[in-house]
Scaffold this motif. Structure first.
Motif, PDB file in Angstrom:
ATOM      1  N   SER A 374      -5.184   3.643   3.490  1.00 19.79           N
ATOM      2  CA  SER A 374      -5.683   2.354   2.993  1.00 19.79           C
ATOM      3  C   SER A 374      -4.611   1.592   2.232  1.00 19.79           C
ATOM      4  CB  SER A 374      -6.906   2.591   2.105  1.00 19.79           C
ATOM      5  OG  SER A 374      -7.360   1.382   1.549  1.00 19.79           O
ATOM      6  N   GLN A 375      -3.824   2.318   1.435  1.00 18.97           N
ATOM      7  CA  GLN A 375      -2.731   1.677   0.692  1.00 18.97           C
ATOM      8  C   GLN A 375      -1.687   1.101   1.644  1.00 18.97           C
ATOM      9  OE1 GLN A 375      -1.445   4.926  -1.765  1.00 18.97           O
ATOM     10  NE2 GLN A 375      -2.983   4.552  -3.340  1.00 18.97           N
ATOM     11  N   LEU A 376      -1.393   1.840   2.716  1.00 18.34           N
ATOM     12  CA  LEU A 376      -0.416   1.345   3.683  1.00 18.34           C
ATOM     13  C   LEU A 376      -0.915   0.068   4.351  1.00 18.34           C
ATOM     14  CD1 LEU A 376       2.268   1.791   5.166  1.00 18.34           C
ATOM     15  CD2 LEU A 376       0.999   3.149   6.851  1.00 18.34           C
ATOM     16  N   LYS A 377      -2.196   0.012   4.671  1.00 22.87           N
ATOM     17  CA  LYS A 377      -2.751  -1.207   5.276  1.00 22.87           C
ATOM     18  C   LYS A 377      -2.637  -2.383   4.309  1.00 22.87           C
ATOM     19  CE  LYS A 377      -6.816  -3.084   7.621  1.00 22.87           C
ATOM     20  NZ  LYS A 377      -6.643  -4.398   6.992  1.00 22.87           N
ATOM     21  N   THR A 378      -2.934  -2.131   3.045  1.00 18.50           N
ATOM     22  CA  THR A 378      -2.793  -3.188   2.039  1.00 18.50           C
ATOM     23  C   THR A 378      -1.356  -3.671   1.963  1.00 18.50           C
ATOM     24  OG1 THR A 378      -4.599  -2.228   0.739  1.00 18.50           O
ATOM     25  CG2 THR A 378      -3.108  -3.747  -0.399  1.00 18.50           C
ATOM     26  N   LEU A 379      -0.424  -2.726   1.995  1.00 19.25           N
ATOM     27  CA  LEU A 379       0.992  -3.083   1.912  1.00 19.25           C
ATOM     28  C   LEU A 379       1.424  -3.922   3.109  1.00 19.25           C
ATOM     29  CD1 LEU A 379       3.799  -2.733   0.580  1.00 19.25           C
ATOM     30  CD2 LEU A 379       4.052  -0.637   1.919  1.00 19.25           C
ATOM     31  N   THR A 380       1.058  -3.497   4.310  1.00 17.23           N
ATOM     32  CA  THR A 380       1.475  -4.243   5.499  1.00 17.23           C
ATOM     33  C   THR A 380       0.816  -5.619   5.550  1.00 17.23           C
ATOM     34  OG1 THR A 380      -0.252  -3.083   6.751  1.00 17.23           O
ATOM     35  CG2 THR A 380       1.981  -2.185   6.877  1.00 17.23           C
ATOM     36  N   ASP A 381      -0.415  -5.712   5.067  1.00 20.75           N
ATOM     37  CA  ASP A 381      -1.062  -7.032   5.008  1.00 20.75           C
ATOM     38  C   ASP A 381      -0.315  -7.967   4.058  1.00 20.75           C
ATOM     39  OD1 ASP A 381      -2.963  -6.196   6.797  1.00 20.75           O
ATOM     40  OD2 ASP A 381      -4.506  -5.794   5.287  1.00 20.75           O
ATOM     41  N   LEU A 382       0.214  -7.395   2.979  1.00 22.56           N
ATOM     42  CA  LEU A 382       0.913  -8.214   1.999  1.00 22.56           C
ATOM     43  C   LEU A 382       2.258  -8.712   2.512  1.00 22.56           C
ATOM     44  CD1 LEU A 382       0.240  -6.214  -1.299  1.00 22.56           C
ATOM     45  CD2 LEU A 382      -0.551  -8.518  -0.785  1.00 22.56           C
ATOM     46  N   VAL A 383       2.980  -7.856   3.247  1.00 20.36           N
ATOM     47  CA  VAL A 383       4.357  -8.197   3.609  1.00 20.36           C
ATOM     48  C   VAL A 383       4.478  -8.815   4.998  1.00 20.36           C
ATOM     49  CG1 VAL A 383       5.232  -6.328   2.159  1.00 20.36           C
ATOM     50  CG2 VAL A 383       4.927  -5.920   4.601  1.00 20.36           C
ATOM     51  N   SER A 384       3.485  -8.636   5.848  1.00 26.15           N
ATOM     52  CA  SER A 384       3.653  -9.007   7.257  1.00 26.15           C
ATOM     53  C   SER A 384       3.977 -10.481   7.458  1.00 26.15           C
ATOM     54  CB  SER A 384       2.398  -8.629   8.054  1.00 26.15           C
ATOM     55  OG  SER A 384       1.256  -9.248   7.499  1.00 26.15           O
ATOM     56  N   ASP A 385       3.468 -11.361   6.597  1.00 25.13           N
ATOM     57  CA  ASP A 385       3.694 -12.792   6.786  1.00 25.13           C
ATOM     58  C   ASP A 385       4.852 -13.336   5.949  1.00 25.13           C
ATOM     59  OD1 ASP A 385       1.588 -12.972   8.580  1.00 25.13           O
ATOM     60  OD2 ASP A 385       0.112 -13.318   6.976  1.00 25.13           O
ATOM     61  N   LEU A 386       5.535 -12.471   5.193  1.00 22.51           N
ATOM     62  CA  LEU A 386       6.625 -12.949   4.343  1.00 22.51           C
ATOM     63  C   LEU A 386       7.851 -13.271   5.200  1.00 22.51           C
ATOM     64  CD1 LEU A 386       6.366 -10.503   1.305  1.00 22.51           C
ATOM     65  CD2 LEU A 386       5.404 -12.793   1.544  1.00 22.51           C
ATOM     66  N   PRO A 387       8.491 -14.432   4.980  1.00 23.06           N
ATOM     67  CA  PRO A 387       9.645 -14.803   5.815  1.00 23.06           C
ATOM     68  C   PRO A 387      10.866 -13.923   5.572  1.00 23.06           C
ATOM     69  CG  PRO A 387       9.328 -16.380   4.036  1.00 23.06           C
ATOM     70  CD  PRO A 387       8.135 -15.482   4.006  1.00 23.06           C
ATOM     71  N   GLN A 388      10.985 -13.368   4.374  1.00 21.06           N
ATOM     72  CA  GLN A 388      12.117 -12.485   4.090  1.00 21.06           C
ATOM     73  C   GLN A 388      11.711 -11.513   2.992  1.00 21.06           C
ATOM     74  OE1 GLN A 388      15.876 -14.396   3.723  1.00 21.06           O
ATOM     75  NE2 GLN A 388      16.933 -12.631   2.889  1.00 21.06           N
ATOM     76  N   VAL A 389      12.079 -10.253   3.173  1.00 21.89           N
ATOM     77  CA  VAL A 389      11.741  -9.208   2.213  1.00 21.89           C
ATOM     78  C   VAL A 389      12.999  -8.404   1.916  1.00 21.89           C
ATOM     79  CG1 VAL A 389      10.264  -7.239   1.697  1.00 21.89           C
ATOM     80  CG2 VAL A 389       9.426  -9.055   3.190  1.00 21.89           C
ATOM     81  N   SER A 390      13.402  -8.382   0.662  1.00 24.46           N
ATOM     82  CA  SER A 390      14.532  -7.555   0.259  1.00 24.46           C
ATOM     83  C   SER A 390      14.020  -6.166  -0.120  1.00 24.46           C
ATOM     84  CB  SER A 390      15.257  -8.176  -0.934  1.00 24.46           C
ATOM     85  OG  SER A 390      14.440  -8.133  -2.092  1.00 24.46           O
TER      86      SER A 390
END
Length: 877
Positions: A374-390
């Motif tokens: 469940s935590q992994l799903k939350t994480l991917t939902d948060l980052v999937s639409d970000l244009p750039q992630v460091s």
């Protein structure tokens, strides 16, 4: 309905004596939930992570090069947004509606006001709910509440809560403030123990004193720290365990996501990859993970020869095949994310898809992994639409998603004690209170605002409670709650997990509330007068503490028995060696116990200890560097490389054999290592060529039979291994060189000078033909760039004490003796036996070997994994 309401009652239990009909006890969260339910304005739950992500979008809208938060937002947007959101929520929870006060507000207030005006969604949270109660309470509908009993005076609540209470009162609800308590303060006893183990022993004995359930019926246990150790002693007394675990982010299931999100970035971090593969709940299936760990042990990097061999082995395994091998290679080696390329959230989410699939499979058999999934799903939902992630952004988000969890060693059990987390939660009269973990019962921290901001906000009706006022509220409530008991036992420790603990200022407040002593004493003296140590609790065979006592019965001391120095078994022919290498021969001659535990009992260190680091890693890298350079030179029929060729080869091998040196923070170390290897590898090939030695093969395998005579019977043992450098000198004799990387050259030089270089003697014996004269042999010390040898061509000026042939004869005698001892069932830990002999004036193993003409092998204690089993180190526990 009657409601008991206080600032600290959200975690407080229901009535200790008996349940109350139409009576509830709530803190501010409970009060908000109750009023929302009665008003019909409840809402769906929203996560803090979702709100931070939404606030980042708002800040992006108002961001510019001149924005006050621009610099920190560009470096770490997640932490910046989270901090500003906390500030915004603090204001909203005290009635702020987004207006900017007049009179030159600070940059912080201006930023919050601009962000509040942005027309982008921001899910509500508890602060919004509190602010929303004020207009919602202007309703003619009855709330079904008759009385609100306050835990502390109305004026001590923050201003917005006083306004909410006023609205409730105007609707006909009675607001009852507490009467001043005239109960005497309790008798305070402070148990000051050195460690948690010592404190737990006496705390459990105190709870068990008088030995009946009635004795604990009027007892409250305040637990402000984990109880794993206390539970151990409670169980020993036959009492129920409390079952409070400490929070930790190092639990195996909580490490899956952080480790995975670190090892999908390049350069490969083989230490973290080893940890991920070794997790007891690793998503990489055990047999596949074992193959990869073997590869990392052989070559501490990815993509090299050993890594490819592991992938091929996985491909050949049943139920695995090339698909899994390709997935693992892409995840951890060939398709690593490179931050400089500008990674977007979609790529990270795509990588996490494999982990999500594996976690879903594992969760069927390990239900505890459902929360990780469940935590992994939350994480991917948060980052999937970000244009750039460091990587920094990702770490911050992960730290918010994967919260620390508590996992007690034993679950809590039902008891007659009243269980509290802080004394402020005590609302019922009890006889005794035990406060466990008192040093961790700290005052909650709130945001501290500048005085100018506080005054500016007050001008628009937003009155912020000061940190001092809330701290004083907790202190007062702690003192008031203490009056509900007659006997308060506070347990303190001087150190926690090896670190000194800090004093809790609540102790001063509790002692200051006691009656003034006669004659007058300082507060420190009063605390000291109420403090006892474990050493003072026993008098004349009776243990007494804080009003409880128990007669102690002497028990026989349990002697600490160290492990035996040697084992005498029945004759064991199966302990004879099946084969030997140089390292195995050294272990057998140096300590037969270590050899038996390793080769016959099959004891091994944990898989996580597989990937080499430090000098071991550099040694592997340097060996491979020389081997690869020789392969290139041999193909071109050359003897000495150029400096450019060495540098190119170093660059090509680093990711495969020493990827640790490519990680951030390793540039200085890599620069020094590169200079050392470039110079000393060049020196190696130059000197070997000048000495007239032609290198024929690197890592030359050999196998030769060693003939021993054990109890008059012949025994043949194959000796196997590989020679680092095998060649031939100008006279046609075989030459052997062994490459070493160590911080000092003293040991190898002495070994050669004193005729104890067993490894070189073994290699010379392995290559020698009948009647062939002994050829040159040497250690080449790669870090120092020198040879340890008696061969004049390598610069030697001293003759050896004896030649390799005589040394090997002594080694054969030593092997015969050691194998005979082992098969007769006599297995000894040589260092401990020697220590015992020295105490009794006897001869050591080295002296006995010298007298018998045998080679004495130094015990391998420095590199041994069994020093705790034999008793050389540890406490025999």
């Amino acid at each position: 309905m009657q409601v008991e309401f206080g600032w600290f009652l959200d975690r407080a239990p229901w009535s200790f004596r008996s349940g109350g009909l139409n009576s509830v006890r709530v803190g501010r969260q409970g009060m908000v939930a109750l009023l929302q339910t009665r008003l019909g304005i409840t809402r769906p739950e929203t996560t803090h992570l979702e709100r931070v992500n939404q606030y980042i979008a708002r800040l992006r809208t108002i961001d510019s090069p001149s924005a006050w938060f621009n610099t920190s937002f560009g470096v770490d947007p997640w932490s910046t947004a989270q901090d500003l959101l906390y500030a915004r929520d603090d204001l909203v929870a005290n009635g702020w509606d987004g207006r900017l006060p007049a009179g030159g507000p600070s940059n912080l207030l201006q930023t919050l006001a601009r962000a509040e005006a942005v027309e982008l969604p921001l899910a509500p949270a508890l602060p919004d709910d509190i602010a929303g109660l004020l207009p919602a309470l202007d309703t003619p509908l009855p709330l079904g509440i008759s009385t609100v009993l306050l835990q502390h005076p109305r004026a001590s609540f923050p201003d917005i809560w006083q306004r909410i209470l006023g609205k409730l009162e105007s609707s006909g609800i009675r607001i009852v403030e507490p009467e001043q308590s005239h109960a005497p303060p309790p008798r305070i006893t402070v148990l000051q123990a050195e460690t948690e183990w010592e404190a737990a022993e006496h705390a459990a004995r105190w709870l068990a004193a008088e030995g009946s359930a009635e004795a604990t019926a009027g007892t409250a246990v305040v637990v402000s720290h984990q109880t794993n150790i206390l539970d151990h002693y409670l169980h020993a007394h036959g009492l129920p365990r409390i079952g409070v675990g400490t929070k930790s982010r190092w639990r195996a299931k909580d490490q899956i996501i952080p480790l995975f999100m670190e090892i999908i970035w390049g350069p490969a971090n083989v230490q973290l990859l080893s940890e991920f593969l070794s997790l007891p709940v690793s998503p990489v299936r055990r047999s596949a993970g074992r193959e990869l760990l073997k590869a990392l042990k052989a070559e501490p990097g990815t993509g090299g020869t050993a890594w490819k061999a592991a992938l091929e082995a996985i491909t050949q395994m049943p139920d695995f095949g090339p698909e899994l091998a390709d997935e693992l290679d892409g995840l951890f080696s060939s398709d690593l994310l490179v931050e400089e390329d500008g990674i977007n959230g979609a790529r990270i989410a795509a990588k996490a898809g494999w982990l999500a699939s594996e976690l879903n499979k594992l969760a069927r058999f390990r239900p505890e992994l459902a929360s990780t999934s469940s935590q992994l799903k939350t994480l991917t939902d948060l980052v999937s639409d970000l244009p750039q992630v460091s990587r920094t952004d990702l770490r911050r988000i992960i730290a918010s998603v994967v919260a620390e969890t508590a996992n007690p060693l034993a679950v809590g059990e039902a008891s007659s004690w009243l269980r509290l987390e802080h004394l402020t939660e005590l609302m019922d009269d009890v006889e005794d209170v035990l406060w466990w973990g008192f040093h961790e019962a700290t005052t909650p921290r709130i945001r501290r605002w500048d005085s100018s901001d506080v005054q500016a906000l007050a001008s628009i009706g937003v009155r912020l409670p000061s940190p001092e006022a809330l701290a004083m509220l907790q202190i007062n409530q702690t003192v008031n709650a203490s009056r509900r008991c007659r006997n308060l036992l506070i347990v303190q420790t001087s150190q926690q997990e090896g670190e000194p603990t800090e004093n809790n200022p609540l102790l001063e407040a509790l002692v200051a509330a006691q009656p003034a002593p006669e004659p007058a004493q300082s507060l420190r003296e009063q605390i000291r007068a109420r403090t006892v140590t474990p050493a003072a609790l026993v008098q004349d065979g009776t243990w007494a503490l804080a009003g409880r006592s128990v007669k102690l019965v002497p028990v026989e001391a349990v002697p600490v028995t160290p492990p035996p120095r040697e084992f005498t078994l029945e004759p064991r022919a199966d302990l004879a060696p099946d084969a030997l290498s140089f390292s195995q021969l050294g272990d057998l001659l140096g300590c037969s116990l270590a050899w038996v535990l390793d080769k016959k009992m099959r004891l091994r260190p944990a898989d996580a200890d597989s990937a080499p680091t430090g000098n071991t890693m550099i040694g592997i890298f340097a060996h491979k560097l020389v081997e690869e350079i020789h392969a290139d030179l041999s193909a071109q029929r050359r003897a000495v490389p150029t400096p450019e060729e060495i540098d190119q080869k170093i660059d090509g091998l680093l990711p495969h054999l020493a990827s640790e040196l490519l990680l951030p923070g390793q540039s200085a170390r890599l620069k020094n290592l590169r200079a050392t290897l470039s110079a000393n590898v060049m020196k190696f090939f130059t000197w070997v060529s000048a000495a007239g030695i032609t290198i024929q093969q690197m890592e030359k395998p050999f196998e030769k039979t060693l003939h021993l005579t054990v109890d008059g019977e012949p025994m043949s043992v194959p000796v196997k291994g590989a020679i680092d450098v095998a060649g031939i000198d100008s006279e046609g004799r075989p030459a052997v060189l062994d490459l070493k990387w160590s911080n000092r050259d003293k040991y190898r030089l002495e070994e050669v000078r004193e005729g104890k270089a067993l490894q070189l003697a073994l290699y010379q014996w392995a290559l020698a033909e009948d009647g062939e004269s002994e050829g040159p042999a040497a250690y080449y010390l790669l870090k120092q760039g020198t040879f340890a040898s008696t061969y004049p061509g390598f610069g030697a000026s001293a003759a050896p004490v004896e030649g390799p042939g005589a040394l090997w004869d002594k080694a054969v005698k030593a092997a015969t003796f050691s194998v005979t001892e082992v098969v007769h069932g006599r297995i000894a830990a040589t260092p401990l036996v020697d220590a015992a002999r020295e105490e009794n004036g006897g001869e050591t193993a080295g002296a006995l070997a010298a007298a018998d003409g045998r080679f004495y092998g130094k015990p391998p204690c420095r590199f041994c994994h069994f020093s705790r089993l034999c008793g050389l180190s540890g406490d025999f526990s």
